[in-house]
Design a protein around this motif. Structure first.
Motif, short mmCIF file in Angstrom:
data_model
loop_
_atom_site.label_atom_id
_atom_site.label_comp_id
_atom_site.label_asym_id
_atom_site.label_seq_id
_atom_site.Cartn_x
_atom_site.Cartn_y
_atom_site.Cartn_z
N MET A 1 0.81 -1.05 0.10
CA MET A 1 0.06 -0.02 0.15
C MET A 1 0.83 1.17 -0.01
O MET A 1 0.72 2.17 -0.55
CB MET A 1 -0.97 0.04 1.23
N PHE A 2 1.93 1.22 0.97
CA PHE A 2 2.75 2.36 0.89
C PHE A 2 3.71 2.65 -0.28
O PHE A 2 3.79 3.50 -0.84
CB PHE A 2 3.58 2.17 2.18
N SER A 3 4.11 1.49 -0.82
CA SER A 3 4.81 1.51 -2.15
C SER A 3 4.23 1.91 -3.24
O SER A 3 4.53 3.00 -4.07
CB SER A 3 5.43 0.09 -2.45
N THR A 4 2.80 1.69 -3.32
CA THR A 4 1.87 2.34 -4.57
C THR A 4 1.82 3.59 -4.28
O THR A 4 1.82 4.37 -5.10
CB THR A 4 0.73 1.15 -4.46
N SER A 5 1.25 4.04 -3.14
CA SER A 5 1.02 5.41 -2.98
C SER A 5 2.35 6.06 -3.25
O SER A 5 2.14 7.29 -3.55
CB SER A 5 0.65 5.92 -1.57
N ALA A 10 5.37 10.23 -6.40
CA ALA A 10 6.42 10.40 -7.00
C ALA A 10 6.17 10.67 -8.37
O ALA A 10 6.71 11.54 -9.09
CB ALA A 10 7.44 9.47 -7.08
N TYR A 11 5.34 9.97 -9.19
CA TYR A 11 5.22 10.18 -10.56
C TYR A 11 4.37 11.51 -10.82
O TYR A 11 4.45 12.10 -11.93
CB TYR A 11 4.15 8.85 -11.04
N ASN A 12 3.32 11.87 -10.04
CA ASN A 12 2.58 12.98 -10.03
C ASN A 12 3.50 14.13 -9.59
O ASN A 12 3.30 15.40 -10.17
CB ASN A 12 1.31 13.06 -9.16
#
Length: 145
Positions: A1-5, A10-12
């Motif tokens: 969950m933390f990795s995806t968020s 970072a992408y945004n």
């Protein structure tokens, strides 16, 4: 969950960070250095959580099921059963030809009888009960040994 968020953040933030030049400020530079360093979260996760799950999965699914029940019911069980059956049949050998002829006659008589009379017997005999009778006779012979 933390990795995806974190990845989505970072992408945004990455295209926007070039416009505002966030890394030039002291606070943002320290924040960047803090998150950029390795804090061994992956090591803690691997050593304490994942390794225990992997050991549990190995002992349950591989050791108990694959090496236990499946091999006993599968290849080792079948070979053990046929080895025992072959030993029992080899004890019946006497070396006399008339014993072999009698055994062949005794074995072929029920086969020929049931194969020729199956049309008339099939209405009286349930195939499931025949299967149960054969299995129980094999297990009784094995347990009395």
């Amino acid at each position: 969950m933390f990795s995806t968020s974190g990845a989505s953040l970072a992408y945004n933030v990455n295209p926007v960070a070039d416009q505002f030049q966030l890394l030039t400020s002291t606070f943002c530079n320290r924040l960047y250095c803090f998150f950029n360093k390795r804090w061994f979260f992956d090591q803690v996760l691997n050593d304490f959580l994942l390794r225990a799950f992997l050991r549990f999965g190995y002992s349950v699914s591989f050791a108990a099921l694959d090496k236990g029940a499946i091999e006993i019911l599968g290849p080792y069980g079948v070979s053990y059963t046929f080895r025992g059956l072959a030993e029992r049949i080899s004890q019946l050998q006497s070396g006399f030809v008339y014993h072999y002829a009698f055994a062949m006659l005794l074995g072929s008589t029920p086969f020929v009888t049931f194969s020729r009379m199956w049309d008339s017997l099939s209405s009286w005999v349930d195939s499931r009960s025949c299967f149960i009778l054969i299995v129980t006779s094999l297990s009784i012979n094995k347990s009395s040994k």
